[in-house]
Design a protein around this motif. Sequence first.
Motif, PDB file in Angstrom:
ATOM      1  N   LEU A 177       0.811  -1.211   0.000  1.00  9.65           N
ATOM      2  CA  LEU A 177       0.000   0.000   0.000  1.00  9.65           C
ATOM      3  C   LEU A 177       0.847   1.265   0.000  1.00  9.65           C
ATOM      4  O   LEU A 177       1.840   1.360   0.727  1.00  9.65           O
ATOM      5  CB  LEU A 177      -0.921   0.023   1.221  1.00  9.65           C
ATOM      6  CG  LEU A 177      -1.948  -1.106   1.335  1.00  9.65           C
ATOM      7  CD1 LEU A 177      -2.741  -0.948   2.622  1.00  9.65           C
ATOM      8  CD2 LEU A 177      -2.869  -1.139   0.133  1.00  9.65           C
ATOM      9  N   GLU A 181      -3.299   5.033  -0.408  1.00 13.66           N
ATOM     10  CA  GLU A 181      -4.145   3.833  -0.319  1.00 13.66           C
ATOM     11  C   GLU A 181      -4.388   3.439   1.129  1.00 13.66           C
ATOM     12  O   GLU A 181      -5.521   3.121   1.512  1.00 13.66           O
ATOM     13  CB  GLU A 181      -3.485   2.685  -1.082  1.00 13.66           C
ATOM     14  CG  GLU A 181      -3.482   2.878  -2.592  1.00 13.66           C
ATOM     15  CD  GLU A 181      -2.594   1.892  -3.308  1.00 13.66           C
ATOM     16  OE1 GLU A 181      -2.820   1.671  -4.512  1.00 13.66           O
ATOM     17  OE2 GLU A 181      -1.649   1.347  -2.677  1.00 13.66           O
ATOM     18  N   LEU A 182      -3.332   3.447   1.948  1.00 11.51           N
ATOM     19  CA  LEU A 182      -3.499   3.083   3.349  1.00 11.51           C
ATOM     20  C   LEU A 182      -4.447   4.040   4.053  1.00 11.51           C
ATOM     21  O   LEU A 182      -5.346   3.604   4.786  1.00 11.51           O
ATOM     22  CB  LEU A 182      -2.150   3.072   4.065  1.00 11.51           C
ATOM     23  CG  LEU A 182      -2.223   2.802   5.576  1.00 11.51           C
ATOM     24  CD1 LEU A 182      -2.792   1.425   5.857  1.00 11.51           C
ATOM     25  CD2 LEU A 182      -0.868   2.988   6.232  1.00 11.51           C
ATOM     26  N   GLU A 183      -4.270   5.326   3.840  1.00 11.61           N
ATOM     27  CA  GLU A 183      -5.126   6.290   4.520  1.00 11.61           C
ATOM     28  C   GLU A 183      -6.568   6.182   4.045  1.00 11.61           C
ATOM     29  O   GLU A 183      -7.500   6.453   4.810  1.00 11.61           O
ATOM     30  CB  GLU A 183      -4.573   7.694   4.321  1.00 11.61           C
ATOM     31  CG  GLU A 183      -3.262   7.900   5.090  1.00 11.61           C
ATOM     32  CD  GLU A 183      -2.662   9.282   4.908  1.00 11.61           C
ATOM     33  OE1 GLU A 183      -3.193  10.061   4.066  1.00 11.61           O
ATOM     34  OE2 GLU A 183      -1.678   9.593   5.606  1.00 11.61           O
ATOM     35  N   GLY A 184      -6.776   5.742   2.807  1.00  8.73           N
ATOM     36  CA  GLY A 184      -8.129   5.487   2.338  1.00  8.73           C
ATOM     37  C   GLY A 184      -8.780   4.347   3.098  1.00  8.73           C
ATOM     38  O   GLY A 184      -9.959   4.426   3.478  1.00  8.73           O
ATOM     39  N   TYR A 185      -8.019   3.281   3.336  1.00  8.69           N
ATOM     40  CA  TYR A 185      -8.540   2.163   4.133  1.00  8.69           C
ATOM     41  C   TYR A 185      -8.774   2.588   5.576  1.00  8.69           C
ATOM     42  O   TYR A 185      -9.806   2.268   6.182  1.00  8.69           O
ATOM     43  CB  TYR A 185      -7.571   0.986   4.094  1.00  8.69           C
ATOM     44  CG  TYR A 185      -7.594   0.193   2.823  1.00  8.69           C
ATOM     45  CD1 TYR A 185      -8.730  -0.494   2.421  1.00  8.69           C
ATOM     46  CD2 TYR A 185      -6.466   0.122   2.003  1.00  8.69           C
ATOM     47  CE1 TYR A 185      -8.752  -1.234   1.242  1.00  8.69           C
ATOM     48  CE2 TYR A 185      -6.477  -0.610   0.824  1.00  8.69           C
ATOM     49  CZ  TYR A 185      -7.624  -1.282   0.448  1.00  8.69           C
ATOM     50  OH  TYR A 185      -7.640  -1.998  -0.716  1.00  8.69           O
ATOM     51  N   LEU A 186      -7.798   3.304   6.148  1.00  9.69           N
ATOM     52  CA  LEU A 186      -7.916   3.700   7.551  1.00  9.69           C
ATOM     53  C   LEU A 186      -9.128   4.592   7.791  1.00  9.69           C
ATOM     54  O   LEU A 186      -9.710   4.583   8.886  1.00  9.69           O
ATOM     55  CB  LEU A 186      -6.639   4.404   8.004  1.00  9.69           C
ATOM     56  CG  LEU A 186      -5.424   3.505   8.237  1.00  9.69           C
ATOM     57  CD1 LEU A 186      -4.178   4.345   8.460  1.00  9.69           C
ATOM     58  CD2 LEU A 186      -5.650   2.568   9.405  1.00  9.69           C
ATOM     59  N   GLN A 188     -11.908   4.085   6.837  1.00 13.21           N
ATOM     60  CA  GLN A 188     -13.057   3.199   7.013  1.00 13.21           C
ATOM     61  C   GLN A 188     -12.890   2.276   8.223  1.00 13.21           C
ATOM     62  O   GLN A 188     -13.773   1.450   8.475  1.00 13.21           O
ATOM     63  CB  GLN A 188     -13.246   2.340   5.760  1.00 13.21           C
ATOM     64  CG  GLN A 188     -13.346   3.137   4.469  1.00 13.21           C
ATOM     65  CD  GLN A 188     -13.338   2.254   3.238  1.00 13.21           C
ATOM     66  OE1 GLN A 188     -14.048   1.256   3.174  1.00 13.21           O
ATOM     67  NE2 GLN A 188     -12.520   2.615   2.257  1.00 13.21           N
ATOM     68  N   TRP A 189     -11.774   2.382   8.927  1.00 16.26           N
ATOM     69  CA  TRP A 189     -11.464   1.439   9.999  1.00 16.26           C
ATOM     70  C   TRP A 189     -11.690   2.007  11.393  1.00 16.26           C
ATOM     71  O   TRP A 189     -11.115   1.530  12.369  1.00 16.26           O
ATOM     72  CB  TRP A 189     -10.020   0.950   9.882  1.00 16.26           C
ATOM     73  CG  TRP A 189      -9.769   0.075   8.688  1.00 16.26           C
ATOM     74  CD1 TRP A 189     -10.692  -0.420   7.819  1.00 16.26           C
ATOM     75  CD2 TRP A 189      -8.486  -0.397   8.235  1.00 16.26           C
ATOM     76  NE1 TRP A 189     -10.084  -1.171   6.845  1.00 16.26           N
ATOM     77  CE2 TRP A 189      -8.741  -1.180   7.072  1.00 16.26           C
ATOM     78  CE3 TRP A 189      -7.187  -0.239   8.683  1.00 16.26           C
ATOM     79  CZ2 TRP A 189      -7.708  -1.794   6.355  1.00 16.26           C
ATOM     80  CZ3 TRP A 189      -6.159  -0.846   7.981  1.00 16.26           C
ATOM     81  CH2 TRP A 189      -6.426  -1.622   6.829  1.00 16.26           C
ATOM     82  N   TYR A 192      -8.985   2.569  14.392  1.00 15.07           N
ATOM     83  CA  TYR A 192      -7.636   2.451  13.838  1.00 15.07           C
ATOM     84  C   TYR A 192      -7.256   3.726  13.086  1.00 15.07           C
ATOM     85  O   TYR A 192      -6.127   4.219  13.196  1.00 15.07           O
ATOM     86  CB  TYR A 192      -7.540   1.239  12.912  1.00 15.07           C
ATOM     87  CG  TYR A 192      -7.457  -0.069  13.645  1.00 15.07           C
ATOM     88  CD1 TYR A 192      -6.227  -0.634  13.959  1.00 15.07           C
ATOM     89  CD2 TYR A 192      -8.615  -0.737  14.052  1.00 15.07           C
ATOM     90  CE1 TYR A 192      -6.142  -1.837  14.645  1.00 15.07           C
ATOM     91  CE2 TYR A 192      -8.544  -1.937  14.740  1.00 15.07           C
ATOM     92  CZ  TYR A 192      -7.305  -2.479  15.032  1.00 15.07           C
ATOM     93  OH  TYR A 192      -7.230  -3.662  15.720  1.00 15.07           O
ATOM     94  N   GLY A 193      -8.193   4.262  12.312  1.00  8.13           N
ATOM     95  CA  GLY A 193      -7.941   5.512  11.625  1.00  8.13           C
ATOM     96  C   GLY A 193      -7.743   6.665  12.587  1.00  8.13           C
ATOM     97  O   GLY A 193      -6.879   7.521  12.388  1.00  8.13           O
TER      98      GLY A 193
END
Length: 230
Positions: A177, A181-186, A188-189, A192-193
């Motif tokens: 990632l 990309e990682l911050e996009g996933y985070l 939604q987490w 964790y975000g």
Amino acid sequence: MDIILVPGLWLDASSWDPVLGPLRAAGHAPHPLTMPGVGEPAASSADVGIADWVDAVVTAIDETAGDVVLVGHSGGGNVVWGAVDARPDRVARAVFVDTVPPPDGSGISEFEVVDGVIPFPGWDFFPDEDVRDLDAQTRARTAPEALSVPARVPTDPIALGDERRYDVPATLLMGALTQEELEGYLAQWGAYGDEYRRIRDAEVVRIGSGHWPQYSVPDRLAELLVAAIR
């Protein structure tokens, strides 16, 4: 710089062997750890939890004379963040290898318990994106080296309480990632975000690997570790 290297689940200190030479060549003093209860039967590991793993890292910090860098692979990232929380004034940087800092109260994951411990489930257990760069020879060589983990460790909640942990710079070396990309996933987490965004100095660097870069691209991992430790 003293560098304390924390392996992920099923791994011991030897899993860091491929990066020790480059770290020493760069003038650092690496200290790879084997965590309590790893490879031991339930009779001697049943009471070992994530707090004991954190305590082992804190002890390693206390045994050094100055500031340290903590490096955690996979589930070892939870352990590292717990140690940062315990000794925020002693950690110059936290490096996470294909994992992210966990929020308070979170565990690593759940795995099947067999005979009171959690054995390595085999390389076929993991999704293809995690193991795609591990060839057959590497899998055959490393699977026998994987050790059981105390049953409590993956599901025990991490206890965090010192907000000074957010002042410790963090480098996230992600397998596949990019930072975007990682911050996009985070985003939604949930928690964790939130945890990630509260770190005042955080950088994300893509390794270009699966989940075990110490096995698949050790030279690349070593290069990025040396670059992160500054």
